[in-house]
Design a protein around this motif. Structure first.
Motif, PDB file in Angstrom:
ATOM      1  N   GLU A  92       0.805  -1.295   0.045  1.00 26.17           N
ATOM      2  CA  GLU A  92      -0.011  -0.223   0.059  1.00 26.17           C
ATOM      3  C   GLU A  92       0.893   1.496  -0.117  1.00 26.17           C
ATOM      4  OE1 GLU A  92      -3.395  -0.333  -0.381  1.00 26.17           O
ATOM      5  OE2 GLU A  92      -3.158  -2.351  -0.209  1.00 26.17           O
ATOM      6  N   VAL A  93       2.095   1.118   0.660  1.00 25.82           N
ATOM      7  CA  VAL A  93       2.817   2.380   0.753  1.00 25.82           C
ATOM      8  C   VAL A  93       4.362   2.191   0.605  1.00 25.82           C
ATOM      9  CG1 VAL A  93       1.163   3.476   2.398  1.00 25.82           C
ATOM     10  CG2 VAL A  93       2.962   2.224   3.240  1.00 25.82           C
ATOM     11  N   ILE A  94       5.018   3.198   0.276  1.00 32.13           N
ATOM     12  CA  ILE A  94       6.647   3.081   0.105  1.00 32.13           C
ATOM     13  C   ILE A  94       7.087   3.652   1.637  1.00 32.13           C
ATOM     14  CG2 ILE A  94       8.589   3.717  -0.953  1.00 32.13           C
ATOM     15  CD1 ILE A  94       7.037   3.842  -3.760  1.00 32.13           C
ATOM     16  N   ARG A  95       7.928   2.635   2.032  1.00 32.43           N
ATOM     17  CA  ARG A  95       8.464   3.265   3.426  1.00 32.43           C
ATOM     18  C   ARG A  95       9.914   3.461   3.454  1.00 32.43           C
ATOM     19  NH1 ARG A  95       5.733  -0.559   7.794  1.00 32.43           N
ATOM     20  NH2 ARG A  95       6.553   1.183   9.318  1.00 32.43           N
ATOM     21  N   LYS A  96      10.489   4.088   4.213  1.00 28.73           N
ATOM     22  CA  LYS A  96      12.052   4.443   4.223  1.00 28.73           C
ATOM     23  C   LYS A  96      12.606   3.274   5.321  1.00 28.73           C
ATOM     24  CE  LYS A  96      11.829   8.193   2.002  1.00 28.73           C
ATOM     25  NZ  LYS A  96      12.122   8.255   0.695  1.00 28.73           N
ATOM     26  N   GLY A  97      13.841   2.827   5.021  1.00 31.66           N
ATOM     27  CA  GLY A  97      14.587   1.977   5.772  1.00 31.66           C
ATOM     28  C   GLY A  97      15.924   2.297   5.557  1.00 31.66           C
ATOM     29  N   GLU A  98      16.582   1.683   6.846  1.00 32.35           N
ATOM     30  CA  GLU A  98      18.105   1.712   6.732  1.00 32.35           C
ATOM     31  C   GLU A  98      18.402   0.293   6.429  1.00 32.35           C
ATOM     32  OE1 GLU A  98      19.266   2.443  10.967  1.00 32.35           O
ATOM     33  OE2 GLU A  98      18.837   4.564  10.606  1.00 32.35           O
ATOM     34  N   ILE A  99      19.159   0.198   5.316  1.00 28.42           N
ATOM     35  CA  ILE A  99      19.482  -1.178   4.754  1.00 28.42           C
ATOM     36  C   ILE A  99      20.799  -1.344   4.652  1.00 28.42           C
ATOM     37  CG2 ILE A  99      17.498  -1.075   3.377  1.00 28.42           C
ATOM     38  CD1 ILE A  99      20.138  -0.548   1.245  1.00 28.42           C
ATOM     39  N   SER A 100      21.352  -2.795   4.547  1.00 27.47           N
ATOM     40  CA  SER A 100      22.777  -3.031   4.443  1.00 27.47           C
ATOM     41  C   SER A 100      22.627  -4.470   3.611  1.00 27.47           C
ATOM     42  CB  SER A 100      23.731  -3.064   5.752  1.00 27.47           C
ATOM     43  OG  SER A 100      23.113  -3.891   6.605  1.00 27.47           O
ATOM     44  N   GLY A 101      23.684  -4.551   2.871  1.00 25.14           N
ATOM     45  CA  GLY A 101      23.687  -5.757   2.030  1.00 25.14           C
ATOM     46  C   GLY A 101      24.581  -5.511   0.665  1.00 25.14           C
ATOM     47  N   ASN A 102      24.368  -6.312  -0.113  1.00 31.42           N
ATOM     48  CA  ASN A 102      24.951  -6.392  -1.426  1.00 31.42           C
ATOM     49  C   ASN A 102      24.040  -6.460  -2.602  1.00 31.42           C
ATOM     50  OD1 ASN A 102      27.910  -6.329  -0.661  1.00 31.42           O
ATOM     51  ND2 ASN A 102      27.419  -7.992   0.373  1.00 31.42           N
ATOM     52  N   ILE A 103      24.345  -6.143  -3.842  1.00 28.86           N
ATOM     53  CA  ILE A 103      23.548  -6.509  -4.863  1.00 28.86           C
ATOM     54  C   ILE A 103      24.368  -7.561  -5.675  1.00 28.86           C
ATOM     55  CG2 ILE A 103      22.726  -5.672  -7.208  1.00 28.86           C
ATOM     56  CD1 ILE A 103      22.580  -2.797  -5.770  1.00 28.86           C
ATOM     57  N   LYS A 104      23.595  -8.561  -6.027  1.00 26.33           N
ATOM     58  CA  LYS A 104      24.087  -9.561  -6.449  1.00 26.33           C
ATOM     59  C   LYS A 104      23.346 -10.391  -7.659  1.00 26.33           C
ATOM     60  CE  LYS A 104      26.675 -13.895  -5.997  1.00 26.33           C
ATOM     61  NZ  LYS A 104      27.311 -15.028  -4.978  1.00 26.33           N
ATOM     62  N   ASN A 105      23.651 -10.468  -8.831  1.00 26.42           N
ATOM     63  CA  ASN A 105      22.929 -10.971  -9.752  1.00 26.42           C
ATOM     64  C   ASN A 105      21.428 -10.205  -9.983  1.00 26.42           C
ATOM     65  OD1 ASN A 105      24.728 -12.787 -10.499  1.00 26.42           O
ATOM     66  ND2 ASN A 105      23.916 -14.287  -8.916  1.00 26.42           N
ATOM     67  N   GLY A 106      21.441  -9.037  -9.983  1.00 30.33           N
ATOM     68  CA  GLY A 106      20.237  -8.030  -9.980  1.00 30.33           C
ATOM     69  C   GLY A 106      19.236  -8.090  -8.910  1.00 30.33           C
ATOM     70  N   ARG A 107      20.008  -8.820  -7.611  1.00 32.73           N
ATOM     71  CA  ARG A 107      19.031  -9.004  -6.457  1.00 32.73           C
ATOM     72  C   ARG A 107      19.819  -8.185  -5.274  1.00 32.73           C
ATOM     73  NH1 ARG A 107      14.685 -12.248  -7.156  1.00 32.73           N
ATOM     74  NH2 ARG A 107      14.375 -12.475  -4.913  1.00 32.73           N
ATOM     75  N   PHE A 108      19.025  -7.647  -4.422  1.00 36.71           N
ATOM     76  CA  PHE A 108      19.698  -7.014  -3.230  1.00 36.71           C
ATOM     77  C   PHE A 108      19.814  -8.291  -1.992  1.00 36.71           C
ATOM     78  CE2 PHE A 108      19.702  -4.689   1.118  1.00 36.71           C
ATOM     79  CZ  PHE A 108      20.838  -4.130   0.679  1.00 36.71           C
ATOM     80  N   ILE A 109      20.788  -8.761  -1.521  1.00 32.42           N
ATOM     81  CA  ILE A 109      21.255  -9.848  -0.785  1.00 32.42           C
ATOM     82  C   ILE A 109      21.337  -8.964   0.607  1.00 32.42           C
ATOM     83  CG2 ILE A 109      22.393 -11.747   0.099  1.00 32.42           C
ATOM     84  CD1 ILE A 109      21.182 -11.608  -2.901  1.00 32.42           C
ATOM     85  N   ALA A 110      20.034  -8.928   1.455  1.00 29.44           N
ATOM     86  CA  ALA A 110      20.177  -8.034   2.726  1.00 29.44           C
ATOM     87  C   ALA A 110      20.659  -8.825   3.641  1.00 29.44           C
ATOM     88  CB  ALA A 110      18.663  -7.789   2.948  1.00 29.44           C
ATOM     89  N   SER A 111      21.583  -7.878   4.497  1.00 27.74           N
ATOM     90  CA  SER A 111      22.151  -8.416   5.900  1.00 27.74           C
ATOM     91  C   SER A 111      21.059  -7.901   6.982  1.00 27.74           C
ATOM     92  CB  SER A 111      23.562  -8.215   6.003  1.00 27.74           C
ATOM     93  OG  SER A 111      23.944  -6.782   5.611  1.00 27.74           O
ATOM     94  N   SER A 112      20.617  -6.536   6.691  1.00 24.60           N
ATOM     95  CA  SER A 112      19.684  -6.048   7.691  1.00 24.60           C
ATOM     96  C   SER A 112      19.017  -5.039   7.064  1.00 24.60           C
ATOM     97  CB  SER A 112      20.922  -5.200   8.729  1.00 24.60           C
ATOM     98  OG  SER A 112      20.385  -4.057   8.844  1.00 24.60           O
ATOM     99  N   ILE A 113      17.716  -4.907   7.421  1.00 27.14           N
ATOM    100  CA  ILE A 113      16.689  -3.887   6.878  1.00 27.14           C
ATOM    101  C   ILE A 113      15.966  -3.241   8.279  1.00 27.14           C
ATOM    102  CG2 ILE A 113      14.676  -3.329   5.618  1.00 27.14           C
ATOM    103  CD1 ILE A 113      15.444  -5.501   3.640  1.00 27.14           C
ATOM    104  N   LYS A 114      16.005  -2.257   8.692  1.00 20.34           N
ATOM    105  CA  LYS A 114      15.524  -1.583   9.613  1.00 20.34           C
ATOM    106  C   LYS A 114      14.520  -0.656   9.132  1.00 20.34           C
ATOM    107  CE  LYS A 114      15.901   1.149  13.976  1.00 20.34           C
ATOM    108  NZ  LYS A 114      16.986   1.799  14.629  1.00 20.34           N
ATOM    109  N   VAL A 115      13.139  -0.637   9.179  1.00 19.70           N
ATOM    110  CA  VAL A 115      12.130   0.454   8.771  1.00 19.70           C
ATOM    111  C   VAL A 115      12.222   1.680   9.788  1.00 19.70           C
ATOM    112  CG1 VAL A 115       9.758   0.877   8.171  1.00 19.70           C
ATOM    113  CG2 VAL A 115      10.564  -1.334   7.653  1.00 19.70           C
ATOM    114  N   ILE A 116      12.420   2.847   9.178  1.00 19.88           N
ATOM    115  CA  ILE A 116      12.511   3.912  10.026  1.00 19.88           C
ATOM    116  C   ILE A 116      11.506   4.826   9.935  1.00 19.88           C
ATOM    117  CG2 ILE A 116      15.106   3.800  10.044  1.00 19.88           C
ATOM    118  CD1 ILE A 116      15.215   5.721   8.002  1.00 19.88           C
TER     119      ILE A 116
END
Length: 100
Positions: free
Chosen positions: A75-99
């Motif tokens: 329903e909505v786009i939210r902001k987040g603090e993210i960390s990880g890597n982009i591999k093969n066109g995908r984001f491999i997340a090690s952390s996501i915190k919605v802020i």
């Protein structure tokens, strides 16, 4: 012995992933909000610099009901603090915190 421990710690510290992305980004449903169509159904995605990536490592309902009217990622786009890597066109997340 102390020199060996200090040397070991320095080696471990220098082996960190230097390509890891750590920043604020938009987090939402890839299909409903970012227009991604390479997967069926609703899936978690992030958007960095106007480019969207599906996320591996976290699910769309890990942050609450994806279809909740005011906070759900479909329903909505939210902001987040993210960390990880982009591999093969995908984001491999090690952390996501919605802020928001």
């Amino acid at each position: 012995m102390k020199k060996i421990i200090v040397l070991s710690l320095l080696i471990l510290a220098s082996c960190g992933n230097k390509n890891e992305i750590k920043q604020n980004a938009e987090v939402s449903c890839g299909q409903c909000q970012f227009g991604l169509d390479s997967e069926n159904g609703c899936s978690l995605a992030i958007q960095i610099d106007d480019k969207a990536y599906f996320v591996d490592g976290f699910g769309i309902d890990d942050f609450g009901d994806a279809h909740e009217e005011h906070t759900g990622f479909c329903e909505v786009i939210r902001k987040g603090e993210i960390s990880g890597n982009i591999k093969n066109g995908r984001f491999i997340a090690s952390s996501i915190k919605v802020i928001d």
